[in-house]
Design a protein around this motif. Structure first.
Motif, short mmCIF file in Angstrom:
data_model
loop_
_atom_site.label_atom_id
_atom_site.label_comp_id
_atom_site.label_asym_id
_atom_site.label_seq_id
_atom_site.Cartn_x
_atom_site.Cartn_y
_atom_site.Cartn_z
N VAL A 97 0.78 -1.20 0.09
CA VAL A 97 0.13 -0.01 -0.09
C VAL A 97 0.81 1.24 0.11
O VAL A 97 0.63 2.29 -0.69
CB VAL A 97 -0.94 0.19 1.28
CG1 VAL A 97 -1.56 1.34 1.23
CG2 VAL A 97 -2.04 -1.19 1.12
N LEU A 101 0.15 3.68 -3.05
CA LEU A 101 -0.62 5.03 -2.82
C LEU A 101 0.43 5.82 -1.85
O LEU A 101 0.45 5.72 -0.77
CB LEU A 101 -1.98 4.48 -2.14
CG LEU A 101 -2.89 3.87 -2.89
CD1 LEU A 101 -3.99 3.04 -2.14
CD2 LEU A 101 -3.35 4.50 -4.05
N PRO A 137 -6.60 3.98 -6.98
CA PRO A 137 -7.05 3.28 -5.86
C PRO A 137 -7.53 1.95 -6.23
O PRO A 137 -7.34 0.92 -5.59
CB PRO A 137 -7.90 4.29 -5.10
CG PRO A 137 -7.40 5.43 -5.40
CD PRO A 137 -6.75 5.38 -6.79
N VAL A 140 -5.00 -0.58 -7.02
CA VAL A 140 -4.42 -1.50 -5.92
C VAL A 140 -5.30 -2.20 -5.09
O VAL A 140 -5.03 -3.24 -4.68
CB VAL A 140 -3.98 -0.24 -4.93
CG1 VAL A 140 -3.65 -0.82 -3.44
CG2 VAL A 140 -2.89 0.86 -5.40
N ARG A 141 -6.58 -1.86 -5.10
CA ARG A 141 -7.52 -2.46 -4.27
C ARG A 141 -7.90 -4.12 -5.25
O ARG A 141 -8.09 -4.97 -4.36
CB ARG A 141 -9.00 -2.00 -4.29
CG ARG A 141 -9.04 -0.62 -3.20
CD ARG A 141 -10.59 -0.36 -2.86
NE ARG A 141 -10.52 0.73 -2.08
CZ ARG A 141 -10.77 2.01 -2.36
NH1 ARG A 141 -10.67 2.33 -3.35
NH2 ARG A 141 -10.84 2.97 -1.29
N LEU A 144 -4.89 -6.58 -4.56
CA LEU A 144 -5.17 -6.90 -3.06
C LEU A 144 -6.00 -7.98 -2.93
O LEU A 144 -5.89 -8.96 -2.42
CB LEU A 144 -5.26 -5.65 -2.06
CG LEU A 144 -4.12 -4.80 -1.56
CD1 LEU A 144 -4.60 -3.68 -0.62
CD2 LEU A 144 -3.10 -5.53 -0.77
N LEU A 165 -4.51 -2.83 8.11
CA LEU A 165 -4.58 -2.79 6.32
C LEU A 165 -5.57 -2.04 5.85
O LEU A 165 -5.45 -1.20 4.93
CB LEU A 165 -4.59 -4.17 5.67
CG LEU A 165 -4.57 -4.24 4.10
CD1 LEU A 165 -3.31 -3.45 3.75
CD2 LEU A 165 -4.57 -5.67 3.66
N LYS A 166 -6.65 -2.19 6.56
CA LYS A 166 -7.94 -1.36 6.10
C LYS A 166 -7.80 0.05 6.42
O LYS A 166 -8.08 1.06 5.49
CB LYS A 166 -9.05 -1.89 6.90
CG LYS A 166 -9.62 -3.17 6.24
CD LYS A 166 -10.99 -3.87 7.13
CE LYS A 166 -11.36 -5.18 6.65
NZ LYS A 166 -12.59 -5.46 7.54
N LEU A 169 -5.03 1.54 4.08
CA LEU A 169 -5.60 1.78 2.54
C LEU A 169 -6.68 2.98 2.57
O LEU A 169 -6.65 3.91 1.62
CB LEU A 169 -6.43 0.39 2.19
CG LEU A 169 -6.85 0.23 1.03
CD1 LEU A 169 -5.53 0.45 -0.19
CD2 LEU A 169 -7.73 -0.86 0.52
N ARG A 170 -7.50 3.14 3.51
CA ARG A 170 -8.35 4.17 3.71
C ARG A 170 -7.63 5.62 3.70
O ARG A 170 -7.79 6.56 3.02
CB ARG A 170 -9.30 4.10 4.94
CG ARG A 170 -10.20 5.11 4.80
CD ARG A 170 -11.18 5.19 6.19
NE ARG A 170 -10.33 5.32 7.36
CZ ARG A 170 -10.12 4.25 8.15
NH1 ARG A 170 -10.41 3.10 8.04
NH2 ARG A 170 -9.58 4.50 9.30
N ALA A 172 -4.50 6.07 2.91
CA ALA A 172 -3.55 6.22 1.72
C ALA A 172 -4.26 6.76 0.43
O ALA A 172 -3.92 7.58 -0.43
CB ALA A 172 -2.70 5.01 1.29
N VAL A 173 -5.51 6.04 0.37
CA VAL A 173 -6.27 6.70 -0.86
C VAL A 173 -6.94 8.11 -0.72
O VAL A 173 -6.74 8.85 -1.67
CB VAL A 173 -7.85 6.16 -0.87
CG1 VAL A 173 -8.90 6.60 -1.79
CG2 VAL A 173 -7.45 4.33 -1.20
#
Length: 391
Positions: A97, A101, A137, A140-141, A144, A165-166, A169-170, A172-173
């Motif tokens: 991630v 991102l 994004p 990347v999703r 993953l 991780l969640k 990811l949130r 970083a987006v």
């Protein structure tokens, strides 16, 4: 001393053997990247993909998984100096991630922020990344998700549901601040389609094929390029002619064809989805099949520079290249259009003509009302009064 020439030759033969192995179970790899991905995948990767093929996973899904797996293997070797581990530790997922991102503003201040330069250089050398800036994004999703699917199929659990991780990811987006890009910057509406058809108005086989391809893809609801490439003669069925104007029994009859789509991006083969083709597109499609003497197998096939028709179907990427080539011949900027423009163009044109959204979705087979409605909303804004208070 090792003979480098022999070693290089041996490596090359190994790649060819790997590509042949992967080609056997229903063409697992995207045709245009087969050799490249074969060199990136391990023996265990090959075994996993073959297993998925035998389990009946859709070809398009399988190709996407293979493509993502090849990217992950290449990234991991460059980022860690080791092959992709199974299952991947949580720290490696977080590193993925962080590498893909990142905040462009922070990157301008700190070159070490985001993907390290040596990793980026290596991926660019492999032509695995081309665009500048953080990754989309959605990409990347998706990778993953592919990583998670392949982990489960190998019998492991993985840390893909970890709160860290969640959260990463949130955040970083949000930090990457990258607006969502449409798959085709411009829609192929009827005025654009007319220009493309004019660009292939000749009598050469390639012209007849491209006219049939463009008209079929658009008129059948804006079919995805993978669906166009996968279309077979066995999927076509003649229907009774229909009236040009259903409300007028004296209007001329038009030819009608049913197209069975089988498994698509949003359906399974068991759903047996089909759409209709009516009028001029039917005539042009039948001319292509007649001129090319195609009685079974793939509908849209490759044609070499001497006009010979291949038994193999066009790849989804080839469908995209056909549209871009015709855009260039029509004096349009190919960078603004992709095959997905036929899909968005169909719905945009339906909205402009006042066709109800549910009726258009019956033909386009969109599952998401929200997604389909976005094209209608754009058309309504342009045609409505709200934006014309001061003109």
């Amino acid at each position: 001393m090792v003979d480098s020439t022999k070693t290089a030759g041996s490596d090359s033969q190994a790649v060819v053997r790997r590509a042949d192995e992967l080609d056997a179970p229903d063409a697992i790899l995207p045709f245009d990247r087969r050799d490249q991905l074969a060199a990136l995948l391990t023996d265990d990767d090959v075994a996993t993909l073959k297993h998925l093929a035998q389990e009946g996973m859709g070809e398009n899904t399988l190709r996407a998984l293979a493509s993502d797996l090849g990217y992950l293997e290449a990234w991991c070797r460059l980022a860690t100096g080791a092959p992709l581990p199974w299952p991947a530790p949580e720290a490696l997922l977080l590193k993925f991630v962080a590498h893909h991102l990142w905040d462009p503003v922070k990157r301008a201040e700190d070159p070490a922020h985001g993907m390290p330069a040596y990793v980026e250089v290596g991926l660019r050398a492999e032509r695995l990344i081309r665009a500048d800036g953080p990754h989309a994004p959605g990409t990347v999703r998706r990778r993953l998700t592919s990583w998670s699917i392949l982990t489960r199929w190998r019998g492991f659990t993985g840390a893909f549901g970890a709160p860290s991780l969640k959260s990463a990811l949130r955040l970083a987006v949000k930090a990457s601040n990258r607006p969502r890009q449409r798959k085709s910057k411009k829609a192929v509406t009827l005025d654009i389609l007319a220009m493309l058809l004019q660009a292939c108005a000749g009598d050469r086989l390639v012209d007849v094929r491209d006219r049939a391809l463009l008209l079929t893809a658009f008129a059948s609801g804006g079919r995805r390029r993978s669906e166009v490439a996968a279309l077979r003669v066995e999927d076509l069925a003649d229907e009774e002619p229909v009236r040009a104007n259903p409300a007028d029994e004296n209007s001329p009859p038009l030819p009608c064809l049913s197209i069975r789509l089988g498994r698509t991006k949003t359906t399974t083969a068991d759903e047996n989805e089909h759409v209709l083709l009516i009028g001029r597109p039917v005539t042009v499609l039948k001319r292509w099949l007649s001129d090319a003497q195609i009685k079974d197998g793939p509908v849209f096939r490759r044609i070499d520079q001497w006009g010979n028709i291949d038994r193999r179907a066009l790849t989804p990427q080839s469908v995209n290249l056909v549209l871009k080539a015709r855009c260039e011949q029509a004096g349009l900027d190919p960078a603004l259009f992709s095959a997905h423009g036929l899909r968005s163009g169909y719905l945009t044109e339906a909205a402009n003509r006042g066709i109800p959204l549910p009726e258009a979705m019956q033909q386009s087979l969109h599952k998401s009302v929200t997604q389909a409605a976005s094209y209608y909303n754009n058309a309504e804004r342009k045609n409505g009064r709200a934006a014309r208070l001061i003109v």
